[in-house]
Design a protein around this motif. Sequence first.
Motif, PDB file in Angstrom:
ATOM      1  N   ARG A 149      13.736  13.074 -12.477  1.00 14.97           N
ATOM      2  CA  ARG A 149      14.860  13.453 -13.355  1.00 14.97           C
ATOM      3  C   ARG A 149      14.679  14.867 -13.879  1.00 14.97           C
ATOM      4  NH1 ARG A 149      19.231  11.613 -12.829  1.00 14.97           N
ATOM      5  NH2 ARG A 149      19.750  12.116 -14.952  1.00 14.97           N
ATOM      6  N   GLY A 150      13.468  15.382 -13.760  1.00 13.27           N
ATOM      7  CA  GLY A 150      13.135  16.724 -14.225  1.00 13.27           C
ATOM      8  C   GLY A 150      11.675  16.748 -14.632  1.00 13.27           C
ATOM      9  N   VAL A 151      11.038  17.918 -14.458  1.00 17.95           N
ATOM     10  CA  VAL A 151       9.643  18.093 -14.837  1.00 17.95           C
ATOM     11  C   VAL A 151       9.528  19.402 -15.606  1.00 17.95           C
ATOM     12  CG1 VAL A 151       7.285  18.473 -14.008  1.00 17.95           C
ATOM     13  CG2 VAL A 151       8.748  16.802 -12.863  1.00 17.95           C
ATOM     14  N   VAL A 152       8.856  19.350 -16.748  1.00 15.35           N
ATOM     15  CA  VAL A 152       8.581  20.551 -17.536  1.00 15.35           C
ATOM     16  C   VAL A 152       7.071  20.741 -17.564  1.00 15.35           C
ATOM     17  CG1 VAL A 152       8.760  21.669 -19.793  1.00 15.35           C
ATOM     18  CG2 VAL A 152      10.644  20.242 -18.956  1.00 15.35           C
ATOM     19  N   LEU A 153       6.608  21.849 -16.975  1.00 13.88           N
ATOM     20  CA  LEU A 153       5.196  22.201 -16.978  1.00 13.88           C
ATOM     21  C   LEU A 153       4.927  23.045 -18.212  1.00 13.88           C
ATOM     22  CD1 LEU A 153       2.392  22.357 -15.636  1.00 13.88           C
ATOM     23  CD2 LEU A 153       3.217  24.400 -14.421  1.00 13.88           C
ATOM     24  N   LEU A 154       4.044  22.535 -19.069  1.00 12.54           N
ATOM     25  CA  LEU A 154       3.699  23.228 -20.314  1.00 12.54           C
ATOM     26  C   LEU A 154       2.447  24.062 -20.088  1.00 12.54           C
ATOM     27  CD1 LEU A 154       4.244  20.185 -22.695  1.00 12.54           C
ATOM     28  CD2 LEU A 154       5.865  22.020 -22.162  1.00 12.54           C
ATOM     29  N   ARG A 155       2.617  25.361 -20.075  1.00 13.19           N
ATOM     30  CA  ARG A 155       1.491  26.282 -19.900  1.00 13.19           C
ATOM     31  C   ARG A 155       1.157  26.843 -21.281  1.00 13.19           C
ATOM     32  NH1 ARG A 155       1.659  29.228 -14.304  1.00 13.19           N
ATOM     33  NH2 ARG A 155      -0.464  29.376 -15.024  1.00 13.19           N
ATOM     34  N   LEU A 156       0.671  25.947 -22.147  1.00  9.93           N
ATOM     35  CA  LEU A 156       0.509  26.259 -23.568  1.00  9.93           C
ATOM     36  C   LEU A 156      -0.909  26.032 -24.075  1.00  9.93           C
ATOM     37  CD1 LEU A 156       3.770  24.461 -24.795  1.00  9.93           C
ATOM     38  CD2 LEU A 156       3.498  26.858 -24.134  1.00  9.93           C
ATOM     39  N   ALA A 206      20.479  20.877 -20.870  1.00 10.58           N
ATOM     40  CA  ALA A 206      21.244  20.410 -19.720  1.00 10.58           C
ATOM     41  C   ALA A 206      20.688  20.970 -18.416  1.00 10.58           C
ATOM     42  CB  ALA A 206      22.717  20.803 -19.871  1.00 10.58           C
ATOM     43  N   GLU A 207      20.064  22.130 -18.468  1.00 14.14           N
ATOM     44  CA  GLU A 207      19.519  22.763 -17.264  1.00 14.14           C
ATOM     45  C   GLU A 207      18.213  22.108 -16.802  1.00 14.14           C
ATOM     46  OE1 GLU A 207      19.606  27.157 -17.599  1.00 14.14           O
ATOM     47  OE2 GLU A 207      20.615  26.708 -19.500  1.00 14.14           O
ATOM     48  N   LEU A 208      17.577  21.313 -17.652  1.00 13.77           N
ATOM     49  CA  LEU A 208      16.290  20.707 -17.323  1.00 13.77           C
ATOM     50  C   LEU A 208      16.425  19.510 -16.391  1.00 13.77           C
ATOM     51  CD1 LEU A 208      14.604  20.823 -20.839  1.00 13.77           C
ATOM     52  CD2 LEU A 208      14.496  22.532 -19.005  1.00 13.77           C
ATOM     53  N   GLU A 209      17.567  18.851 -16.426  1.00 16.13           N
ATOM     54  CA  GLU A 209      17.757  17.666 -15.581  1.00 16.13           C
ATOM     55  C   GLU A 209      17.736  18.067 -14.111  1.00 16.13           C
ATOM     56  OE1 GLU A 209      20.085  14.184 -16.543  1.00 16.13           O
ATOM     57  OE2 GLU A 209      20.962  15.392 -18.153  1.00 16.13           O
ATOM     58  N   GLY A 210      16.855  17.417 -13.353  1.00 18.24           N
ATOM     59  CA  GLY A 210      16.762  17.664 -11.922  1.00 18.24           C
ATOM     60  C   GLY A 210      16.088  18.974 -11.562  1.00 18.24           C
ATOM     61  N   ALA A 211      15.423  19.606 -12.529  1.00 19.86           N
ATOM     62  CA  ALA A 211      14.795  20.909 -12.294  1.00 19.86           C
ATOM     63  C   ALA A 211      13.294  20.844 -12.536  1.00 19.86           C
ATOM     64  CB  ALA A 211      15.414  21.961 -13.216  1.00 19.86           C
ATOM     65  N   PHE A 212      12.594  21.837 -11.983  1.00 20.89           N
ATOM     66  CA  PHE A 212      11.191  22.046 -12.322  1.00 20.89           C
ATOM     67  C   PHE A 212      11.166  23.263 -13.239  1.00 20.89           C
ATOM     68  CE2 PHE A 212       7.047  24.030 -11.791  1.00 20.89           C
ATOM     69  CZ  PHE A 212       6.233  22.965 -12.119  1.00 20.89           C
ATOM     70  N   THR A 213      10.644  23.076 -14.450  1.00 22.38           N
ATOM     71  CA  THR A 213      10.665  24.111 -15.482  1.00 22.38           C
ATOM     72  C   THR A 213       9.253  24.416 -15.926  1.00 22.38           C
ATOM     73  OG1 THR A 213      12.807  23.283 -16.236  1.00 22.38           O
ATOM     74  CG2 THR A 213      11.579  24.665 -17.783  1.00 22.38           C
ATOM     75  N   ALA A 214       8.969  25.697 -16.135  1.00 22.00           N
ATOM     76  CA  ALA A 214       7.671  26.109 -16.678  1.00 22.00           C
ATOM     77  C   ALA A 214       7.920  26.808 -18.007  1.00 22.00           C
ATOM     78  CB  ALA A 214       6.958  27.044 -15.711  1.00 22.00           C
ATOM     79  N   LEU A 215       7.180  26.389 -19.032  1.00 25.30           N
ATOM     80  CA  LEU A 215       7.235  26.997 -20.360  1.00 25.30           C
ATOM     81  C   LEU A 215       5.891  27.646 -20.628  1.00 25.30           C
ATOM     82  CD1 LEU A 215       8.501  27.493 -23.154  1.00 25.30           C
ATOM     83  CD2 LEU A 215       7.763  25.180 -23.791  1.00 25.30           C
ATOM     84  N   SER A 216       5.880  28.970 -20.787  1.00 28.92           N
ATOM     85  CA  SER A 216       4.648  29.725 -21.006  1.00 28.92           C
ATOM     86  C   SER A 216       4.383  29.940 -22.487  1.00 28.92           C
ATOM     87  CB  SER A 216       4.751  31.093 -20.329  1.00 28.92           C
ATOM     88  OG  SER A 216       4.927  30.939 -18.949  1.00 28.92           O
ATOM     89  N   GLY A 217       3.127  30.214 -22.812  1.00 30.04           N
ATOM     90  CA  GLY A 217       2.708  30.416 -24.192  1.00 30.04           C
ATOM     91  C   GLY A 217       3.409  31.556 -24.888  1.00 30.04           C
ATOM     92  N   ASP A 218       3.898  32.542 -24.133  1.00 29.20           N
ATOM     93  CA  ASP A 218       4.623  33.659 -24.743  1.00 29.20           C
ATOM     94  C   ASP A 218       6.107  33.348 -24.918  1.00 29.20           C
ATOM     95  OD1 ASP A 218       5.548  33.778 -22.150  1.00 29.20           O
ATOM     96  OD2 ASP A 218       4.806  35.799 -21.747  1.00 29.20           O
ATOM     97  N   PRO A 268      19.774  18.388  -4.467  1.00 30.91           N
ATOM     98  CA  PRO A 268      19.800  16.925  -4.596  1.00 30.91           C
ATOM     99  C   PRO A 268      18.827  16.240  -3.655  1.00 30.91           C
ATOM    100  CG  PRO A 268      22.025  17.796  -4.559  1.00 30.91           C
ATOM    101  CD  PRO A 268      21.084  18.952  -4.262  1.00 30.91           C
ATOM    102  N   LYS A 269      18.587  16.818  -2.484  1.00 33.89           N
ATOM    103  CA  LYS A 269      17.648  16.234  -1.532  1.00 33.89           C
ATOM    104  C   LYS A 269      16.245  16.187  -2.115  1.00 33.89           C
ATOM    105  CE  LYS A 269      15.752  17.174   3.032  1.00 33.89           C
ATOM    106  NZ  LYS A 269      15.769  18.122   4.141  1.00 33.89           N
ATOM    107  N   GLN A 270      15.866  17.232  -2.906  1.00 34.26           N
ATOM    108  CA  GLN A 270      14.537  17.291  -3.495  1.00 34.26           C
ATOM    109  C   GLN A 270      14.488  16.636  -4.858  1.00 34.26           C
ATOM    110  OE1 GLN A 270      14.160  21.618  -3.285  1.00 34.26           O
ATOM    111  NE2 GLN A 270      12.276  21.272  -2.153  1.00 34.26           N
ATOM    112  N   GLY A 271      15.596  16.694  -5.591  1.00 36.91           N
ATOM    113  CA  GLY A 271      15.580  16.253  -6.980  1.00 36.91           C
ATOM    114  C   GLY A 271      16.052  14.841  -7.161  1.00 36.91           C
ATOM    115  N   THR A 272      16.886  14.679  -8.171  1.00 37.51           N
ATOM    116  CA  THR A 272      17.321  13.373  -8.634  1.00 37.51           C
ATOM    117  C   THR A 272      18.146  12.603  -7.667  1.00 37.51           C
ATOM    118  OG1 THR A 272      19.199  14.430  -9.686  1.00 37.51           O
ATOM    119  CG2 THR A 272      17.240  13.991 -11.040  1.00 37.51           C
TER     120      THR A 272
END
Length: 136
Positions: free
Chosen positions: A82-89, A110-122, A132-136
């Motif tokens: 459904r979505g993945v958020v990588l926390l680089r914190l 809304a942009e996080l659904e079905g996406a791979f997201t990275a959140l950096s410490g800065d 859709p083939k790769q995601g949800t």
Amino acid sequence: MPCAWNGSGRSGQPLDPGRREHRRAHSGAPARGWLTVLQVAEIAPTIADSEVLRLAAEHNAIVLTDDKDFGELVVREGCAHRGVVLLRLASVPYPKRAEMVSALFRECGAELEGAFTALSGDGRVRIRSLSPKQGT
């Protein structure tokens, strides 16, 4: 690894933790699955990463993790999610982490659904929408 960011205009820009706007899903309804938290380490500490993705999808939830292996699973191997958020914190104090994650969901929810997201410490956010083939 080259990434095709989603072109939302937000990718790579710092978050504003003080912003109070509440983002909603594309349908106009509140985003689903974002108020339920399943702490996998407590309920199933030996569960495989692919099973975490399955469990999260079953509960219509987005995975928050600091484990880079999830990127491999959803981007390269195309595991359903459904979505993945990588926390680089790692260097960010816990109270600030909570502020940053809250701001991420407020500003980019809304942009996080079905996406791979990275959140950096800065505060930089990179969102990679998956087909859709790769995601949800």
